[in-house]
Design a protein around this motif. Structure first.
Motif, PDB file in Angstrom:
ATOM      1  N   PRO A 223       0.844  -1.424  -0.018  1.00  0.00           N
ATOM      2  CA  PRO A 223       0.106   0.006  -0.058  1.00  0.00           C
ATOM      3  C   PRO A 223       0.559   1.440  -0.040  1.00  0.00           C
ATOM      4  CG  PRO A 223      -1.008  -1.528   1.537  1.00  0.00           C
ATOM      5  CD  PRO A 223       0.377  -2.213   0.948  1.00  0.00           C
ATOM      6  N   LEU A 224       1.989   1.370   0.732  1.00  0.00           N
ATOM      7  CA  LEU A 224       2.948   2.368   0.702  1.00  0.00           C
ATOM      8  C   LEU A 224       3.707   2.659  -0.698  1.00  0.00           C
ATOM      9  CD1 LEU A 224       4.164   2.359   4.432  1.00  0.00           C
ATOM     10  CD2 LEU A 224       2.214   3.798   3.379  1.00  0.00           C
ATOM     11  N   GLY A 225       3.605   1.595  -1.517  1.00  0.00           N
ATOM     12  CA  GLY A 225       4.432   1.704  -2.795  1.00  0.00           C
ATOM     13  C   GLY A 225       5.914   1.228  -2.532  1.00  0.00           C
ATOM     14  N   ILE A 226       6.058   0.666  -1.301  1.00  0.00           N
ATOM     15  CA  ILE A 226       7.448  -0.029  -1.269  1.00  0.00           C
ATOM     16  C   ILE A 226       7.616  -1.512  -1.688  1.00  0.00           C
ATOM     17  CG2 ILE A 226       8.975  -0.681   0.540  1.00  0.00           C
ATOM     18  CD1 ILE A 226       7.835   1.514   2.476  1.00  0.00           C
ATOM     19  N   ARG A 227       8.088  -1.689  -2.794  1.00  0.00           N
ATOM     20  CA  ARG A 227       8.341  -2.892  -3.583  1.00  0.00           C
ATOM     21  C   ARG A 227       9.335  -3.590  -3.145  1.00  0.00           C
ATOM     22  NH1 ARG A 227       7.478  -2.174 -10.016  1.00  0.00           N
ATOM     23  NH2 ARG A 227       7.204  -4.450  -9.647  1.00  0.00           N
ATOM     24  N   ASN A 228       9.192  -4.917  -2.701  1.00  0.00           N
ATOM     25  CA  ASN A 228      10.285  -5.842  -2.499  1.00  0.00           C
ATOM     26  C   ASN A 228      11.398  -5.422  -1.471  1.00  0.00           C
ATOM     27  OD1 ASN A 228      11.773  -8.260  -2.920  1.00  0.00           O
ATOM     28  ND2 ASN A 228      12.960  -7.299  -4.377  1.00  0.00           N
ATOM     29  N   PRO A 229      10.662  -4.952  -0.417  1.00  0.00           N
ATOM     30  CA  PRO A 229      11.720  -4.655   0.560  1.00  0.00           C
ATOM     31  C   PRO A 229      12.437  -5.659   1.276  1.00  0.00           C
ATOM     32  CG  PRO A 229       9.447  -4.837   1.734  1.00  0.00           C
ATOM     33  CD  PRO A 229       9.336  -5.063   0.237  1.00  0.00           C
ATOM     34  N   GLN A 230      13.845  -5.318   1.618  1.00  0.00           N
ATOM     35  CA  GLN A 230      14.868  -6.184   2.049  1.00  0.00           C
ATOM     36  C   GLN A 230      14.880  -6.101   3.578  1.00  0.00           C
ATOM     37  OE1 GLN A 230      16.067  -8.539  -0.474  1.00  0.00           O
ATOM     38  NE2 GLN A 230      14.411  -7.577  -1.599  1.00  0.00           N
TER      39      GLN A 230
ATOM     40  N   GLN B 105      -3.713   5.808   8.369  1.00  0.00           N
ATOM     41  CA  GLN B 105      -4.529   5.623   7.083  1.00  0.00           C
ATOM     42  C   GLN B 105      -3.714   5.998   5.893  1.00  0.00           C
ATOM     43  OE1 GLN B 105      -7.967   8.626   5.475  1.00  0.00           O
ATOM     44  NE2 GLN B 105      -8.825   7.102   6.901  1.00  0.00           N
ATOM     45  N   TRP B 106      -3.992   5.461   4.770  1.00  0.00           N
ATOM     46  CA  TRP B 106      -3.121   5.731   3.623  1.00  0.00           C
ATOM     47  C   TRP B 106      -3.865   5.389   2.351  1.00  0.00           C
ATOM     48  CZ3 TRP B 106       1.594   7.768   2.811  1.00  0.00           C
ATOM     49  CH2 TRP B 106       1.995   7.733   1.366  1.00  0.00           C
ATOM     50  N   GLU B 107      -4.225   6.496   1.566  1.00  0.00           N
ATOM     51  CA  GLU B 107      -5.002   6.861   0.298  1.00  0.00           C
ATOM     52  C   GLU B 107      -6.593   6.033   0.799  1.00  0.00           C
ATOM     53  OE1 GLU B 107      -2.726   4.997  -2.693  1.00  0.00           O
ATOM     54  OE2 GLU B 107      -1.701   6.644  -2.845  1.00  0.00           O
ATOM     55  N   GLY B 108      -6.950   6.584   2.030  1.00  0.00           N
ATOM     56  CA  GLY B 108      -8.389   6.188   2.246  1.00  0.00           C
ATOM     57  C   GLY B 108      -8.577   4.715   2.890  1.00  0.00           C
ATOM     58  N   LYS B 109      -7.394   4.123   3.291  1.00  0.00           N
ATOM     59  CA  LYS B 109      -7.545   2.766   3.499  1.00  0.00           C
ATOM     60  C   LYS B 109      -6.833   2.744   4.934  1.00  0.00           C
ATOM     61  CE  LYS B 109      -6.504  -2.271   3.015  1.00  0.00           C
ATOM     62  NZ  LYS B 109      -5.827  -3.083   1.987  1.00  0.00           N
TER      63      LYS B 109
ATOM     64  N   LEU C 122      -4.627   1.181   7.382  1.00  0.00           N
ATOM     65  CA  LEU C 122      -3.681  -0.008   7.344  1.00  0.00           C
ATOM     66  C   LEU C 122      -3.523  -0.538   8.751  1.00  0.00           C
ATOM     67  CD1 LEU C 122      -1.092   1.296   4.746  1.00  0.00           C
ATOM     68  CD2 LEU C 122      -3.055   0.188   4.529  1.00  0.00           C
ATOM     69  N   VAL C 123      -3.668   0.298   9.854  1.00  0.00           N
ATOM     70  CA  VAL C 123      -3.655   0.094  11.358  1.00  0.00           C
ATOM     71  C   VAL C 123      -4.384   1.195  12.073  1.00  0.00           C
ATOM     72  CG1 VAL C 123      -1.433   1.566  11.747  1.00  0.00           C
ATOM     73  CG2 VAL C 123      -1.948  -0.629  13.300  1.00  0.00           C
ATOM     74  N   SER C 124      -5.015   0.468  12.979  1.00  0.00           N
ATOM     75  CA  SER C 124      -5.874   1.251  13.845  1.00  0.00           C
ATOM     76  C   SER C 124      -5.381   2.632  14.319  1.00  0.00           C
ATOM     77  CB  SER C 124      -6.572   0.586  14.787  1.00  0.00           C
ATOM     78  OG  SER C 124      -5.586   0.441  15.878  1.00  0.00           O
ATOM     79  N   ALA C 125      -6.281   3.658  14.302  1.00  0.00           N
ATOM     80  CA  ALA C 125      -5.591   4.983  14.675  1.00  0.00           C
ATOM     81  C   ALA C 125      -5.217   5.082  16.281  1.00  0.00           C
ATOM     82  CB  ALA C 125      -6.650   6.106  14.478  1.00  0.00           C
ATOM     83  N   SER C 126      -6.123   4.120  16.946  1.00  0.00           N
ATOM     84  CA  SER C 126      -5.957   4.064  18.294  1.00  0.00           C
ATOM     85  C   SER C 126      -4.274   3.417  18.554  1.00  0.00           C
ATOM     86  CB  SER C 126      -6.945   3.246  19.133  1.00  0.00           C
ATOM     87  OG  SER C 126      -6.905   1.793  18.644  1.00  0.00           O
ATOM     88  N   TRP C 127      -4.075   2.549  17.606  1.00  0.00           N
ATOM     89  CA  TRP C 127      -2.673   1.987  17.974  1.00  0.00           C
ATOM     90  C   TRP C 127      -1.563   3.022  17.767  1.00  0.00           C
ATOM     91  CZ3 TRP C 127      -0.430  -1.854  20.301  1.00  0.00           C
ATOM     92  CH2 TRP C 127       0.883  -1.965  20.142  1.00  0.00           C
ATOM     93  N   ILE C 128      -1.729   3.835  16.953  1.00  0.00           N
ATOM     94  CA  ILE C 128      -0.669   4.932  16.380  1.00  0.00           C
ATOM     95  C   ILE C 128      -0.506   5.850  17.615  1.00  0.00           C
ATOM     96  CG2 ILE C 128      -0.470   6.868  14.901  1.00  0.00           C
ATOM     97  CD1 ILE C 128       0.152   4.359  13.294  1.00  0.00           C
TER      98      ILE C 128
END
Length: 313
Positions: free
Chosen positions: A177-184, A218-222, A224-230
């Motif tokens: 979702p963040l556009g991070i492809r093939n992270p190592q 939230q990222w691009e309307g989705k 990804l992890v709950s706001a309460s956790w952040i």
């Protein structure tokens, strides 16, 4: 708004700071960046822990783990012969706020060059068993000590319960979702994603993570992890003072769940070895990503606050 970075760059040169890149975001857009070298992925070292924090939040959202679970029960087959009361009382929450009750750094250091990430554990390939053998002199939750014990065990727990390497499990949930492809992300000799370090990202990719935190997950309307956790993970959960002295890094004003509280502007950050940083400034709706090979972390922070933050109005 276009940020002016000339004074920031000149100050880093004057101070002889070895920086690689800086990327500044505000109101969801990149407003300034500067490259001292070719832009490529670097080991962000312990900023990896902040990514692990988000992974733990996602795992909680999905019912994979709970903060009140105890590693002594999860890894009962790896405990020493007579586990102490403190070891048995330790929870996942204690692990992720660096309050396991240990009095020194366990599983310290790794080398990307030889793929043996923990120098002091090479004698035993099972780093969970190795880590659980250490004495726990303080009551968990009461004594802060920076440590790789918690992040590594947390990574192992997620991998064991999902059947996937942490980095693979996170791809559809965070990286893609963040556009991070093939992270190592470096692994232990047993094939577990380190969690404590070893994630390789570009500075711009790191800045997207900062934006996710600013967006309360939230990222691009989705979501990804709950706001309460952040909110919980980035709040001050425990003081990072030991015997009255602030412990690493120098500008820190408390610790959350693998995030540091900054002493300025109500900000928080992910902090990694040799100057890797993601500063998140909610009051300015901004984040600042820095990669470097610089051990004078206080001067890096001073340059950020002296030249960049005042422009973020």
């Amino acid at each position: 708004m276009e940020l002016r970075l000339e004074s920031f760059v000149q100050d880093t040169i004057k101070r002889k700071l070895d920086l690689y890149h800086v990327v500044v975001r505000q109101h969801g857009e990149i407003i300034g960046k500067f490259d001292w070298r070719e832009n490529r992925r670097e080991d962000i070292h312990s900023v990896s822990k902040s990514f692990l924090s988000i992974a733990i939040g996602i795992a909680i959202d999905e019912g994979i783990l709970r903060l009140d679970e105890k590693p002594a029960e999860i890894f009962s087959d790896k405990l020493p012969e007579s586990p102490s009361e403190n070891l048995q009382a330790m929870t996942i929450r204690d692990m992720i706020m660096m309050a396991t009750g240990h009095d020194h750094f366990i599983l310290q250091g790794y080398s990307a060059s030889d793929d043996r990430p923990v120098r002091d554990a090479i004698e035993n390939d099972d780093w969970v068993q190795y880590a659980l053998e250490f004495d726990v002199p303080y009551k968990p939750g009461t004594y802060w000590k920076y440590n790789n014990f918690g992040p590594y065990l947390a990574s192992v727990i997620i991998q064991e319960r999902t059947g996937e390497r942490l980095v693979d499990w996170l791809k559809p949930r965070l990286f893609t979702p963040l556009g991070i492809r093939n992270p190592q992300w470096l692994e232990s000799v047993k094939g577990y994603t380190l969690g404590c370090g070893g994630l390789h990202l570009s500075t711009e990719e790191l800045s997207r993570f900062g934006q996710l935190c600013l967006n309360k997950g939230q990222w691009e309307g989705k979501q990804l992890v709950s706001a309460s956790w952040i909110e919980e993970a980035t709040a001050c959960q425990i003081s990072n003072k030991i015997e009255g002295k602030v412990q690493h890094p120098d500008e820190c004003a408390g610790y959350g769940y693998f995030f540091w509280r900054c002493s300025r502007d109500n900000a928080y950050c992910g902090n990694g070895y040799a100057g890797q940083r993601i500063f998140v400034l909610p009051e300015q709706d901004a984040c600042i990503a820095v990669t470097a090979h610089e051990f004078n972390s206080g001067s890096v922070s001073d340059c950020v606050w002296n030249h960049i933050v005042p422009q973020l109005k």
